[in-house]
Design a protein around this motif. Structure first.
Motif, PDB file in Angstrom:
ATOM      1  N   PRO A 109      30.003 -18.309 -11.988  1.00 45.81           N
ATOM      2  CA  PRO A 109      30.913 -18.989 -12.724  1.00 45.81           C
ATOM      3  C   PRO A 109      32.434 -18.730 -11.835  1.00 45.81           C
ATOM      4  N   PHE A 141      32.006 -22.357 -17.001  1.00 47.35           N
ATOM      5  CA  PHE A 141      31.112 -23.178 -16.254  1.00 47.35           C
ATOM      6  C   PHE A 141      30.373 -23.953 -17.478  1.00 47.35           C
ATOM      7  N   ARG A 165      35.205 -13.929 -14.269  1.00 44.02           N
ATOM      8  CA  ARG A 165      34.702 -15.147 -13.789  1.00 44.02           C
ATOM      9  C   ARG A 165      34.979 -16.472 -14.670  1.00 44.02           C
ATOM     10  N   CYS A 166      35.040 -16.328 -16.036  1.00 41.44           N
ATOM     11  CA  CYS A 166      35.322 -17.358 -16.995  1.00 41.44           C
ATOM     12  C   CYS A 166      36.457 -17.565 -17.562  1.00 41.44           C
TER      13      CYS A 166
END
Lengths: 570, 570
Positions: free
Chosen positions: A100, A153, A443-444
């Motif tokens: 992600p 994601f 990442r998120c």
């Protein structure tokens, strides 16, 4: 009590007060799309710029249709007209692929917005695996309202399935037919965009009953920052958010070292193949030491010289009464140290040759058994490593016979070896340490305004390319400080041939940190001062409102010669 | 290129674009201080509220002067008059004590602002150690401009020296005389404020040539949130910033689990003695499992029942196809598990009794040697633990013969035991894991607006108490959602007697999470849903600007019966 924190149970979960607020943030669009409220699909024209690699001749043989169609030319966006007839009736699938990165949801939102009510956008769950399974659903305007500007994601999920076998291609074709698809948008990194190039060629024609094909468009994502194409693609999306998250944490820890006055913190940062993340975080925070894998490889530095460099910083600072500092380390550094590379390669060979004998040995006997079968240099290096690293180097190989280098606790290895080096130097200095690894938390996160605007416009661009009948391109936005210019990169123009797992494969080469880049030169010009003086910068939490919300990464600003950190879209 | 990231070398380092911007943020002041631009020192009156503990009789004997002076009464602020004669000519020292917490710099700024040009504020470097050494310097208005709203304790540094020996008290007295001090402000947690109470009594009179004393005022700091006094002190400063930092990271990881769809993340959070941090982060993010140490102790849960609870969540979710989740764990949980407590106590005894024999043994022989000398229950528990935990339990004790429980990798222990429990249950479910520890990155971040405003007003309050001639009080601000009411808590009213290291000591009791508190009840009412459904909330990075910048901690809002998450000072 209001119910801001009393989250209703529901599919999305994006209901924290923060997420309710960021959904209201307006996202600017590049001028070629007209108004932000009702963007108009752009058209595309071939520019004068062609894109080739050393392997283009080979690429042309394997990708005849898409190479011929694009002429290897970069496309530039021009303004379209609202309500054009070709902007109707398409069925488009979108999927996430790989790890992600912040902004993925806004790519979906941009796609949905530009496709409008006249076309259908389908979400694939999860990732390439979902495409094989044909697990698609229609994305609604309400979905867009729910996910706009949010991180993660999670709306579609993601996975890492690589589509390469004939059976898999057949499954993709079946999904295209079953869902009557006209186009697929692949949001992913270098491998996923290679996949997109292959799919574009494979699906170029003869997919649907009328003989027509399915268009494929890639969107450049990766927090590692190693998917680049010069000025055409100065950075992939997700990098800005991830590095701002890591830089805040590293900045906080730097402030802690100067407050508590007693610890050296060793911080490993995500990014296996390239050190863009570590370089950016170094520029943002000014730590005592930042290792750049590419420089280590280029200068053929040994592990002991790297450790010596850290030990020297410890001593230099101690001479001034500074017994603290921060060392930042790219996740993949071990693989870039030439002697480690050589050691691991020989270990792989020796372990493969003597697998049966080796398996019969006690764990304690193994290092000596292997050591005696290595070349003298490698035996010496192996003997110099802490026991737990030796254990890992001798541990089980993956299915390709490769070592999972990522499992080596590099930060602890460097701490232990630095402590030993200080001892060997006879340096009587305090060296209390802590270690960290920042990866998944970057990442998120919710996207920065940079990533939010960049990705929404990537979605508008990808959708426009589809409505303009294009296939085999990667959407990109250039001139990010001058309003933004949507372009399209022919995917085949990025392909090289690399030997992987014993066979030649088409790949998009990972963009590594160049030691002669402006960002790297800036770092190299300052790092001695950062090592010797107790400086730091604390970039703080990324802001979605207020005076400093509109900043691009420092390394990108330097490398593109921007005259400010501010970015400007629209 | 602008030079936003080209930090000039200098003492402070607070020059990132973010820090340049936050310095411009206006800080609101409680109404009793008049205008924010030129606050006027408040005066104080005894309220009807007295503060006592079960040990107050004993406390009165050891703290005769300060108990008599305060009458154990809480003070309330009233508006003062600008330019009053008693507001001149004082020399005040300020120091940080213990671990850093966001907002410390603003306490200093508030102090400087309220003391004004007519008094002198001196900074002590670093912490109590600096007080012993007499390492003081005058703080200027320029310093305040440089550090206002910034994170960290780096302006003064901090340390953990406990002032308790006669020599140390003599050193403090010498510092007071040398620098002609009228007052000392101690910014710290429970131990540091106990120190402040002792110093206030010791310095009550006879310090200076004219026989007068030196006033001592405490300021309540700790990210752990375990320094509380009901409605008088609903939370210490630093807690809001630290928990918002951890909650963002946990929220990001939650989004990552729902995006990548394959990992269970076990996250250990700072906070050894109490689980306030974990509870607040749970309320902000809604993870599958959050362990609360106090509940575990109260219900006398065994390690295996805790592990069973996690394993059950794994299975329940797997039944719905959810193979991911987040477990958050307070750093000190192991010490709260009654059977671990019993085991560690017996281990301490057995190791002390057999120290010589034990030292002669090989590492491999040690577990059996000790196991045979433990009671059957403890031997069984020890045998059930992974080898690396056994090694740690048998490792060297600290100078008091205590185990450094903090070194046990609790998150890995729970992962390994959950994996084994799943195996024993015959549950064939994927259980891929990652672990994290968030601690140091939360102590020195830039303060939230809550912590920034709270601490600046704590500084104004502490300074006002000094100008009003008070000693032996802790500054506090109540009614944080209704404009803020400065008050002063008699430090002696918080003191209890506890047995520590084999002797009775006066201490401020740590405020633990109460299982019957509204925050805990809210958590307990929702956690089954959080465990079984794939919910999450992602509170995002803390914002200094924009619509959601003014939020207090959820647990504080719930526990104080606030009707909103918004706080309001001024």
């Amino acid at each position: 009590m209001n119910t801001l924190y009393d989250i209703p149970s529901g599919k999305s979960g994006h209901n924290a007060a923060f997420e309710q607020a960021i959904r209201q943030l307006a996202v600017p669009v590049c001028r070629v799309f007209g108004s932000a409220a009702q963007p108009t699909p752009a058209r595309f024209e071939a520019s004068a710029q062609t894109l080739n690699t050393k392997d283009s001749a080979q690429v042309s043989k394997f990708f005849p249709n898409t190479v011929k169609a694009s002429g290897s030319k970069v496309l530039e966006a021009t303004a379209g007209a609202a309500g054009a007839p070709q902007d109707q009736g398409k069925r488009v699938a979108v999927l996430f692929s790989g790890g992600p990165a912040a902004g993925g949801h806004n790519v979906v939102c941009g796609l949905k917005r530009i496709l409008g009510a006249g076309n259908t956008l389908l979400g694939v769950r999860p990732g390439p695996k979902g495409l094989l399974k044909g697990n698609l659903f229609e994305i609604s305007d309400r979905d867009v309202d729910a996910i706009i500007n949010t991180g993660g994601f999670d709306f579609l999920g993601t996975d890492r399935t690589k589509i390469k076998t004939p059976e898999q291609f057949a499954q993709v074709k079946a999904t295209c037919v079953k869902h009557n698809l006209d186009a697929i948008v692949v949001i992913g990194g270098d491998d996923s965009n290679t996949n997109a190039a292959v799919l574009a060629e494979f699906l170029y024609a003869g997919v649907k009953p009328d003989g027509s094909g399915v268009q494929v468009i890639g969107v450049p994502k990766t927090i590692d920052g190693d998917l680049q194409a010069g000025a055409l693609l100065p950075i992939s999306f997700g990098f800005d958010t991830a590095t701002k998250i890591y830089a805040e944490m590293v900045g906080n820890i730097l402030q802690d070292t100067r407050s508590s006055l007693k610890y050296w913190h060793f911080v490993k940062l995500m990014g296996r193949s390239a050190s863009h993340v570590t370089l950016e975080v170094a520029l943002q925070t000014q730590p005592a030491v930042a290792l750049i894998s590419e420089e280590i490889a280029e200068k053929k530095q040994s592990l002991s010289s790297i450790v010596g460099q850290i030990a020297q910083a410890v001593v230099k600072r101690a001479e001034q009464g500074i017994h603290h500092g921060v060392v930042i380390i790219p996740e993949g550094v071990v693989e870039f140290i030439p002697e480690m590379h050589v050691l691991i390669a020989e270990l792989n060979d020796v372990l493969a040759c003597h697998a049966d004998d080796f398996a019969k040995l006690d764990k304690a006997e193994r290092p000596a058994f292997i050591g005696s079968r290595l070349s003298p240099d490698n035996a010496r290096l192996l003997a110099s490593l802490p026991g737990y690293v030796v254990d890992m180097l001798l541990a089980e190989r993956d299915s390709h016979g490769n070592l999972q280098v990522s499992l080596i606790p590099t930060e602890q290895l460097l701490i232990d070896m630095t402590a030993r080096a200080l001892q060997e130097m006879g340096a009587k200095v305090p060296f209390a340490t802590m270690n960290h690894f920042f990866g998944y938390e970057g990442r998120c996160g919710a996207p920065t305004l940079f990533d939010a605007a960049y990705t929404f416009n990537l979605g508008l661009t990808a959708g426009s390319l589809i409505l303009d009948g294009r296939t085999g391109y990667m959407a990109t936005i250039t001139d990010l400080t001058k309003g933004g210019t949507p372009k399209a990169i022919p995917l085949t123009g990025l392909l090289n041939i690399e030997r992987r797992h014993g066979q030649d494969e088409f790949v998009i080469e990972k963009a590594l940190v160049r030691t002669d880049s402006p960002a790297m030169r800036h770092f190299m010009a300052h790092r001695t001062t950062w090592a010797e003086k107790d400086l730091f910068a604390s970039p703080g939490p990324r802001q979605l409102w207020g005076p400093i919300a509109m900043q691009q990464p420092i390394s990108v600003a330097l490398n593109t010669g921007a005259d400010s950190l501010a970015f400007k879209i629209g």
